[in-house]
Scaffold this active site. Structure first.
Site, PDB file in Angstrom:
ATOM      1  CG  ASP A 532     -17.441 -15.734   7.027  1.00 35.25           C
ATOM      2  OD1 ASP A 532     -17.222 -15.512   8.019  1.00 35.25           O
ATOM      3  OD2 ASP A 532     -17.848 -16.755   6.533  1.00 35.25           O
ATOM      4  CD  GLU A 612       9.552 -32.750  -9.358  1.00 33.62           C
ATOM      5  OE1 GLU A 612       8.921 -32.439 -10.460  1.00 33.62           O
ATOM      6  OE2 GLU A 612       9.641 -33.762  -8.780  1.00 33.62           O
TER       7      GLU A 612
END
Ligand code: GLA
Length: 729
Positions: A532, A612
């Site tokens: 928030d 990777e």
């Protein structure tokens, strides 16, 4: 002047919007307008229908069409004949609940108001103005001050409320919402963001039905389940078209958003502290400060509205060294090790990470006290030397020796029953005498309204930060709170605890972030359960979700992006099969999705194969190359994940010189056309070239005809396209 007052009409003008109110013949503050500029006083739209059972104020005498129940009001109070949801309701000492607010005076002030003890939008004095409108109850000495902060260039208005008891007897505040907005006309829909742990901010859009619709949290935190943001839009509004209003509550505790469609099809939106877990005993002479709501609107759809929120949150809410700057790419050991690690293992992970270009090692849960699982140890913030031989300092020295920064996880607001802290101070945990408390993740919440608790946490954390070279703190909180009771407050004040908890938290964060201003604080709440604007005042980034699955994340990040800037969204590449969903996605897809945020890794990089690892090195480079564009660029949602078969988003430099398009095609189909997406935000008459290609496109073509994505094989395949305007090549 953004704010003017003439003949009882208040005009708040921003670059593109107008907000109007008017004091009527009876001193009642009417809401007239929030929307595009009109060059007109909008009171001609006020209507006075004669509606049965909507009564009239006494002074209206025989004017039976003047009713508080039908007028658009600026700040609605309970008990005096407006039967819609109130913004404020009180109980006086004699037990009566009426509050009849009438205009008393106003002030226009330079600069943006601040709110004692609460986060608030800030701005330079020459960039903002404040309007205060003072209302007073007709029968008592209760005053309500409506505050409006105006950031003209940002098209943002903030709202907050102060309640003053200037009488001699106490008043109980049962509800003090920060925002009340009445909209008399139109067909409206609302968009809100719901979810659960590992599935935050799912976007839901619905037409308003008659009666009250609500999105709220009574969990002592803003919550995974609902977010304290809401969007109201005209039916049919989209990313590019239509009127919409957005409101974001700058508060991390329980909240309530209610939208009522009334008997006349009018709409009222109220937003503020959750009233079910709130009652404030206001003594004579005292004031209560409600948190702030950030408000903006756009006539051009959601994208523009999001840009305004992104801009104001990034520039006028977030603070500190990292607010606008690039953040270190981090590696977090949580999903790599959970509680099972020692210093050697952490160093191994860090070593591999440093070789791949990662900047910071973050040591997550389990480094302190007796903490080999989540059943014990919270509260004992003392390093566990069985796991980390030689203590934190030694480990940090080794990490720094690899050329990496070091960060650490903490959950300061919580306590395990099996901890030294709980054994010493059982009265510091929130629970009701004579009842068994609810346990969640086995833990209890500390009483953050107790100054001794706050001081204890401050001492412990500041010591750790002072004695160690820690450059990042992940501030976590992992349960919803109930059993509200504190021995530090008298009986009549017990329901103040949920709000006082948040005030205590904010005071602590203010002190720590002020003192350790070079430390990057990342908020966290089992992922994004306290995402928030309040937390963003202290922490410029928040861990978005404990769900690190790239596919799911496209949906979570889509919802998060309506209000919150991309720089605030903590986002990591994790291992496959994904620990939350079991889904396998490629390292490339995971990287692309995580790059739409504050980027990092959360897996044991030693377990990757050479190919990777090469990809990770490339990703870190790519992220660093585009980080400024990702943080500062205008963000556009190009697809709607729930509706479309792909998710795509775009960052465009404010001057239109470059754009980065990222996305994930969810499912491969046989014998199908390639996917096409239409870009947005480019300069129409300019030419663009896709990086790595020869072909040149016009901005207009890319925005109307779009661009074809490469052929896709497999599910959840990501795409990334970087475009540069030709003259800037
Ligand atoms: C929460 C956080 C995770 C991790 C764990 C540790 O769930 O969201 O990222 O830090 O706590 O217990």
């Amino acid at each position: 002047m953004a704010i003017t007052a003439k003949h009882g009409v208040f005009h708040i003008e921003t670059a593109n919007t107008l907000y109007q109110m008017k004091v009527d013949d009876f001193g009642v503050l009417n809401h007239l307008w929030y929307g595009g500029k009109t060059d007109c006083v909008m009171d001609y739209l006020l209507d006075y229908p004669d509606v049965g059972f909507s009564g009239n104020i006494y002074e209206a005498e025989n004017r039976r069409t003047y009713s508080l129940d039908t007028l658009p009001l600026e700040y609605a109070s309970g008990g005096v004949g407006d039967f819609r949801v109130p913004a404020i309701s009180v109980t006086h000492e004699n037990g009566s609940c009426a509050l009849d607010l009438r205009f008393q005076e106003y002030h226009i002030l330079k600069g943006k108001y601040r709110i004692p003890g609460l986060p608030a939008v800030y701005a330079a004095d020459d960039k903002a103005e404040t309007l205060e409108i003072v209302l007073k109850d007709t029968a008592t000495d209760v005053r309500v001050i409506l505050k409006y902060g105006v950031l003209e260039e940002e098209d943002v208005i903030t709202r907050s409320v102060v309640v003053q008891n200037q009488g001699k007897t106490p008043v109980i505040l049962n509800r003090v919402h920060s925002l009340c907005m009445d909209i008399p006309y139109g067909e409206w829909e609302w968009i809100h963001f719901h979810g659960r742990h590992t599935k935050e901010r799912q976007t839901e859009r619905a037409a308003l039905v008659h009666g009250i619709q609500e999105s709220s949290s009574g969990r002592g935190m803003s919550s995974h389940q609902q977010n304290p943001t809401v969007l109201l839009c005209e039916k049919g509004a989209s990313e590019k078209f239509g009127f919409c209003v957005g409101a974001a509550l700058m508060y991390s505790g329980g909240f309530q958003t209610q939208i009522e469609r009334d008997q006349l099809d009018q709409v009222r939106l109220v937003m503020g502290i959750q009233p079910d877990t709130f009652a404030w005993h206001l003594e004579g002479g005292d004031s209560f400060y409600a948190p702030e709501v950030i408000l903006s609107c756009s006539e051009k759809g959601f994208a523009e509205l999001s840009h305004r929120f992104h801009h104001v949150i990034r520039n006028n809410v977030c603070r500190g060294k990292y607010k606008l700057s690039e953040r270190p790419v981090l590696i977090n050991n949580w999903e790599a090790t959970y509680f099972d690690f020692n210093d050697t293992k952490i160093e191994e992970i860090a070593k591999q990470a440093s070789e791949l270009g990662i900047d910071m090692m973050v040591l997550d849960d389990g480094w302190f006290g007796k903490r080999d699982s989540d059943i014990s140890g919270l509260g004992d913030w003392v390093v566990n030397e069985k796991k980390l031989q030689g203590g934190l300092n030694k480990l940090i020295g080794r990490i720094n020796g690899l050329g990496m920064k070091f960060g650490i996880w903490m959950e300061p607001e919580m306590v395990s029953e099996d901890s030294e802290l709980f054994r010493t101070h059982p009265e510091w945990a929130i629970r009701i005498p004579g009842r068994n408390p609810m346990r969640s993740r086995y833990q209890l919440a500390l009483d953050m309204a107790n100054p001794q608790v706050i001081e204890y946490i401050y001492q412990v954390i500041s010591k750790i930060l002072r004695e160690n070279n820690i450059e990042y703190v992940k501030w976590d909180v992992n349960r919803s709170i109930c059993d509200w009771y504190t021995p530090t407050l008298p009986e009549k004040r017990q329901l103040e605890l949920p709000h006082r908890y948040i005030l205590g938290l904010y005071a602590l964060l203010e002190r720590l972030t002020g003192e350790f201003s070079d430390v990057l604080f990342e908020g966290c709440c089992g992922g994004g359960g306290r995402f928030d604007a309040g937390m963003l005042y202290y922490c410029p980034q928040i861990w978005c979700s404990d769900d690190t699955d790239a596919h799911e994340r496209t949906v979570i990040q889509y919802g998060t992006s309506f209000f919150y800037p991309i720089s605030t969204v903590g986002s990591h590449v994790s291992a496959v099969p994904n620990h939350q969903t079991g889904r396998v996605t490629s390292i490339r897809t995971r990287g692309t999705v995580a790059m739409a945020g504050s980027f990092g890794y959360e897996l044991d990089l030693n377990k990757l194969n050479e190919e990777e690892k090469k990809e990770v090195t490339e990703q870190v480079k790519t992220y660093k190359k585009y980080q400024k564009l990702i943080y500062n660029g205008l963000y556009y949602r190009l697809c709607e994940p729930g509706r479309d078969s792909l998710s795509a988003w775009e960052f465009v430099a404010e001057d239109g010189s470059e754009a980065l398009v990222q996305g994930v095609v969810y499912r491969a189909e046989p014998n199908a056309l390639r996917k096409r997406i239409r870009l947005t935000g480019l300069l129409e008459n300019e030419k663009y070239r896709v990086e790595g290609e020869e072909e040149i496109y016009s901005g207009t073509a890319l925005m109307t005809g779009g661009i074809l994505l490469p052929e896709i094989k497999g599910d959840d395949v990501s795409v990334q396209i970087h475009l540069k305007r030709l003259s800037t090549l």
